[in-house]
Design a protein around this motif. Structure first.
Motif, mmCIF file in Angstrom:
data_model
loop_
_atom_site.group_PDB
_atom_site.id
_atom_site.type_symbol
_atom_site.label_atom_id
_atom_site.label_comp_id
_atom_site.label_asym_id
_atom_site.label_seq_id
_atom_site.Cartn_x
_atom_site.Cartn_y
_atom_site.Cartn_z
ATOM 1 N N LYS A 18 0.796 -1.230 0.000
ATOM 2 C CA LYS A 18 0.000 0.000 0.000
ATOM 3 C C LYS A 18 0.824 1.274 0.000
ATOM 4 O O LYS A 18 0.283 2.355 -0.151
ATOM 5 N N CYS A 19 2.121 1.169 0.190
ATOM 6 C CA CYS A 19 2.942 2.379 0.304
ATOM 7 C C CYS A 19 3.083 3.052 -1.055
ATOM 8 O O CYS A 19 3.370 2.396 -2.061
ATOM 9 N N ILE A 20 2.899 4.369 -1.078
ATOM 10 C CA ILE A 20 3.007 5.127 -2.326
ATOM 11 C C ILE A 20 4.244 6.027 -2.336
ATOM 12 O O ILE A 20 4.384 6.890 -3.193
ATOM 13 N N ALA A 21 5.119 5.877 -1.357
ATOM 14 C CA ALA A 21 6.353 6.680 -1.270
ATOM 15 C C ALA A 21 6.071 8.179 -1.282
ATOM 16 O O ALA A 21 6.831 8.960 -1.854
ATOM 17 N N CYS A 22 4.987 8.575 -0.631
ATOM 18 C CA CYS A 22 4.684 10.012 -0.559
ATOM 19 C C CYS A 22 5.623 10.723 0.404
ATOM 20 O O CYS A 22 5.727 11.940 0.388
ATOM 21 N N GLN A 23 6.311 9.972 1.253
ATOM 22 C CA GLN A 23 7.294 10.490 2.213
ATOM 23 C C GLN A 23 6.663 11.373 3.290
ATOM 24 O O GLN A 23 7.369 12.140 3.963
ATOM 25 N N THR A 24 5.346 11.276 3.470
ATOM 26 C CA THR A 24 4.716 12.038 4.554
ATOM 27 C C THR A 24 5.287 11.598 5.907
ATOM 28 O O THR A 24 5.553 12.419 6.786
ATOM 29 N N CYS A 25 5.499 10.298 6.049
ATOM 30 C CA CYS A 25 6.082 9.760 7.280
ATOM 31 C C CYS A 25 7.467 10.332 7.522
ATOM 32 O O CYS A 25 7.820 10.722 8.628
ATOM 33 N N THR A 26 8.262 10.396 6.433
ATOM 34 C CA THR A 26 9.632 10.900 6.522
ATOM 35 C C THR A 26 9.631 12.341 7.017
ATOM 36 O O THR A 26 10.395 12.721 7.903
ATOM 37 N N THR A 30 0.641 9.634 10.703
ATOM 38 C CA THR A 30 0.531 10.521 9.540
ATOM 39 C C THR A 30 0.490 9.767 8.217
ATOM 40 O O THR A 30 0.322 10.389 7.179
ATOM 41 N N CYS A 31 0.661 8.467 8.234
ATOM 42 C CA CYS A 31 0.810 7.718 6.974
ATOM 43 C C CYS A 31 -0.423 7.858 6.083
ATOM 44 O O CYS A 31 -1.517 7.421 6.423
ATOM 45 N N ILE A 32 -0.196 8.469 4.925
ATOM 46 C CA ILE A 32 -1.260 8.725 3.951
ATOM 47 C C ILE A 32 -1.831 7.418 3.401
ATOM 48 O O ILE A 32 -3.029 7.281 3.197
ATOM 49 N N GLY A 33 -0.946 6.468 3.141
ATOM 50 C CA GLY A 33 -1.388 5.213 2.543
ATOM 51 C C GLY A 33 -2.010 4.252 3.543
ATOM 52 O O GLY A 33 -2.453 3.170 3.176
ATOM 53 N N LEU A 84 9.949 0.545 0.177
ATOM 54 C CA LEU A 84 10.241 -0.031 1.483
ATOM 55 C C LEU A 84 10.412 1.118 2.483
ATOM 56 O O LEU A 84 11.377 1.877 2.409
ATOM 57 N N ALA A 85 9.443 1.238 3.375
ATOM 58 C CA ALA A 85 9.517 2.271 4.418
ATOM 59 C C ALA A 85 10.330 1.712 5.573
ATOM 60 O O ALA A 85 10.112 0.575 5.990
ATOM 61 N N ARG A 86 11.281 2.497 6.067
ATOM 62 C CA ARG A 86 12.187 1.961 7.089
ATOM 63 C C ARG A 86 12.364 2.896 8.276
ATOM 64 O O ARG A 86 12.513 4.099 8.114
HETATM 65 S S1 SF4 Z 1 3.410 8.046 4.680
HETATM 66 FE FE1 SF4 Z 1 2.839 5.889 4.414
HETATM 67 S S2 SF4 Z 1 2.354 5.733 2.204
HETATM 68 FE FE2 SF4 Z 1 3.514 7.630 2.486
HETATM 69 S S3 SF4 Z 1 5.647 6.997 2.143
HETATM 70 FE FE3 SF4 Z 1 5.288 6.856 4.358
HETATM 71 S S4 SF4 Z 1 4.747 4.703 4.675
HETATM 72 FE FE4 SF4 Z 1 4.497 5.101 2.474
#
Ligand code: SF4
Ligand code: SF4
Lengths: 375, 294
Positions: A34-42, A231-234, A149-151
């Motif tokens: 489900k991860c879309i690499a939006c980097q909101t988490c980052t 905060t994870c969007i996905g 891959l979210a880490r």
């Molecule tokens: S916020 Fe969620 S969906 Fe977006 S990059 Fe991070 S882990 Fe992936």
């Protein structure tokens, strides 16, 4: 060295300290599909914890594209390469861990990244595994692949960082299993940076000490999930408490997904740290790659995941992801809803198993317009 | 049990390094020097020219992990001088590069001297032993830069760095860490600096730190700092001087007696070799005699 039980490897292994599982263990499930690499988490993590001087290139949370991406650069392939081929015999790991293969003069088998390796956190982003042949067209399955891959720090049961610190400046909290670097005790030897197989301790060139993900423990202490999860969007993430091996409960969503259904797997379990971020493997990636990255349970996990419609309990656990900031310690479901409870047994979230479905007429008489999505 | 352990370690060290059996004595010669000579000691002061040097052999620290398998610095020269109230030790060694930065893959040149608190026969040269502490004075190249007003900042390692903003920082880009982070909120973004970790000091006054230890992993900054020091690098040689009062009344300090004898140990780190912590070169106890005042 002590002999400790590592349930990821199904065997005893060497570790510098005795087995001592915390009263509660922070654990996460990440659904890579489900991860879309939006980097909101980052960004959520960055603005919360690492906006200071000396932390410019420091990402306690990062999201990289596999197979080629990696932050710091080549963090995983460097160690895989150094360790050489290792074997599983079914679900028994017969290879060596980072605590069993170190050179003389080392506490842990690791490698030290170069300063520059942190300069390109998005290296390899969106790159696919191979070349798309000329004339190729989509036939229902892509012939090349990639995934996100979210880490974060895995708050390992047997942390490599902790094992390597000659000053015992790193400790694992009794109350939640969070692994922390004592900022007043660290003398900046960077042994943890070298030892963490996931490269999730970082050296701060301005404060001259090492720093790492703290599992947002101020939130955990208030019964809330960490920032990157909230905060994870996905809605790919859930954090909670993983029970000790043998004490798992069907009504704990983390236990259910990790221990009972084994649909979520540790990242590089072969390193031996018993990491506590569990990944639902990407369903479209070649099995050899998944074996290396998530161990021998990868195909079974995908089979379970694909059969989710036959498992209402798994469905109920999965719909709780991303729908409450609170830590869910117990969940139940009925025909319509999945209901999550906190530690005090208060209901904190109620999520429909299937979102309500609305069908609208083709023609909107009020606006005098046809509703359609074709040009 | 503890004692047996360090006796064994000491014996091991001697066996692996036969040349240490002939380790010489260091003589701390007497000279009627003013206090100022010791309070801000200058490594290249002409006084040192006439002082006899003792060469000590250094070994790679491989008794405990992490360590070194082969030495990165093999010898150092030692000189010592006292005036009846203060004592100075000069340590010099060859190092082709002046490495004074720290980052993930960078380390600073450094050295240290160590004295037993009670007597060399009562403790281990390897960071002391339980209830038998040692006193260590540590000098680092990066600390020398700090006191020269050159605290390592991000642009020193990454000249092209550009950051939009630092939360709570004051002043102007590039927001020097020594001047733009003085409010409580800004300091709070600098973890170990905020909690006053002794190795994370933005405004260091002296480039040496006094520590105590009672075994591996127990190194602790002394609450009271009595030592002084300075180091210079010139044409491939580091010369570092440590100075301290012979007697301070501090229970963590060695008592040095004019006419008396004690032991001293040394450690040298090569930053270019990424030496840090236990990854160091050392010389275990060498006798040191403080000359009588004639
Ligand atoms: S916020 Fe969620 S969906 Fe977006 S990059 Fe991070 S882990 Fe992936
Ligand atoms: S992931 Fe790395 S930093 Fe985190 S606990 Fe495990 S070894 Fe330590």
């Amino acid at each position: 060295m002590s002999e400790v039980k590592n349930w990821h490897l199904n065997r005893l292994m060497q570790y510098p300290y005795d087995e001592k599982r915390p009263n509660k263990q922070l654990a996460y499930v990440f659904d890579t599909n489900k991860c879309i690499a939006c980097q909101t988490c980052t960004v959520a993590c960055k603005t919360t914890w690492t906006s200071g001087k000396g932390q410019e290139g420091m990402f306690w949370n990062n999201v990289e594209t596999k197979p080629y991406g990696g932050y710091p650069a080549a963090w995983d392939v460097k160690l895989l390469n150094k360790m050489g081929p290792q074997e599983w015999d079914g679900d028994l790991y017969t290879g060596q861990t980072i605590f069993e293969s170190q050179d003389a003069g080392e506490r842990v088998n690791g490698h030290m990244p170069e300063t520059e390796d942190y300069a390109y956190p998005n290296l390899g982003v969106d790159e696919i595994s191979g070349v798309v042949d000329r004339g190729a067209f989509f036939q229902g399955a892509h012939n090349v692949w990639m995934y996100y891959l979210a880490r974060i720090c895995n708050h390992c049961t047997y942390p490599g960082c902790l094992a390597a610190c000659p000053r015992k400046a790193i400790y694992k909290r009794e109350q939640d299993g969070v692994v922390l670097i004592d900022q007043s005790r660290c003398r900046g030897y960077k042994e943890c940076v070298k030892a963490c197989p996931y490269k999730k301790t970082f050296f701060n060139m301005v404060t001259r000490t090492s720093e790492k993900c703290i599992g947002c423990y101020p939130l955990l202490e208030q019964g809330e999930q960490p920032r990157c999860v909230q905060t994870c969007i996905g809605k790919i993430r859930m954090a909670g408490w993983l029970s000790k091996p043998g004490e798992e409960r069907q009504d704990n969503p983390i236990d259910y997904l990790v221990r009972i259904k084994k649909v979520a797997l540790p990242l590089y379990p072969q390193y031996g740290t018993e990491p506590n971020v569990y990944y639902i493997p990407p369903v479209h990636v070649p099995k050899e790659f998944l074996w290396e990255m998530f161990g021998p349970g990868a195909e079974d996990a995908i089979a379970q995941y694909r059969a989710i419609r036959n498992d209402p309990k798994m469905m109920a656990a999965m719909v709780l992801f991303g729908n409450t900031p609170k830590i869910i310690t117990r969940y139940v479901s009925d025909a319509k809803y999945s209901i999550g409870y906190n530690e005090k047994d208060e209901e904190v979230v109620r999520v429909p198993l299937i979102e309500p479905f609305f069908e609208r007429d083709m023609f909107d008489p009020i606006k005098n317009v046809y509703r359609h999505n074709t040009a | 049990m503890k004692r047996i352990t360090y006796v064994i370690m000491f014996v091991t060290a001697i066996l692996v390094a036969p040349r240490l059996l002939c380790a010489q004595e260091v003589r701390s010669i007497y000279q009627d020097l003013p206090k100022s000579f010791f309070e801000n000691p200058q490594p290249n002061d002409s006084v040192w020219k006439a002082v006899p040097a003792t060469m000590v052999s250094l070994l790679p620290q491989n008794i405990t992990a992490p360590g070194l398998q082969s030495p990165s610095v093999e010898t150092a020269n030692v000189k010592s001088i006292h005036n009846g109230k203060w004592m100075a030790v000069q340590l010099s060694w060859a190092d082709a590069s002046r490495d004074v930065n720290v980052d993930t893959s960078k380390a600073t040149d450094a050295c240290a001297i160590q004295f037993p608190i009670k007597g060399g026969d009562k403790t281990s040269p390897f960071m002391g032993a339980t209830d038998a502490p040692v006193a260590i004075t540590h000098w680092k190249g990066i600390w020398q830069n700090d006191v020269l007003g050159k605290y390592q900042d991000v642009p020193d390692l990454h000249p092209n760095v550009w950051v939009g903003m630092y939360l709570f920082a004051t002043g102007k880009r590039p927001f020097p860490v020594t001047t733009s982070f003085n409010t409580v909120a800004a300091r709070n973004t600098l973890g170990s600096i905020y909690v006053n970790n002794p190795i994370a000091q933005l405004h260091r006054a002296i480039p040496v730190e006094e520590l105590m230890a009672e075994g591996f992993g127990t190194l602790t900054t002394q609450p009271h700092q009595d030592a002084r020091g300075n180091g210079v690098w010139d044409k491939g040689t580091w010369t570092v001087v440590f100075a301290r009062p012979l007697s301070t009344g501090d229970k963590h300090d060695p008592k040095l007696v004019v006419g008396g004898e004690t032991v001293i140990a040394f450690a040298v780190w090569d930053g270019g070799h990424k030496d840090v912590g236990g990854r160091k070169n050392y010389a275990p106890w060498v006798p040191i005699k403080l000359e009588k005042i004639p």
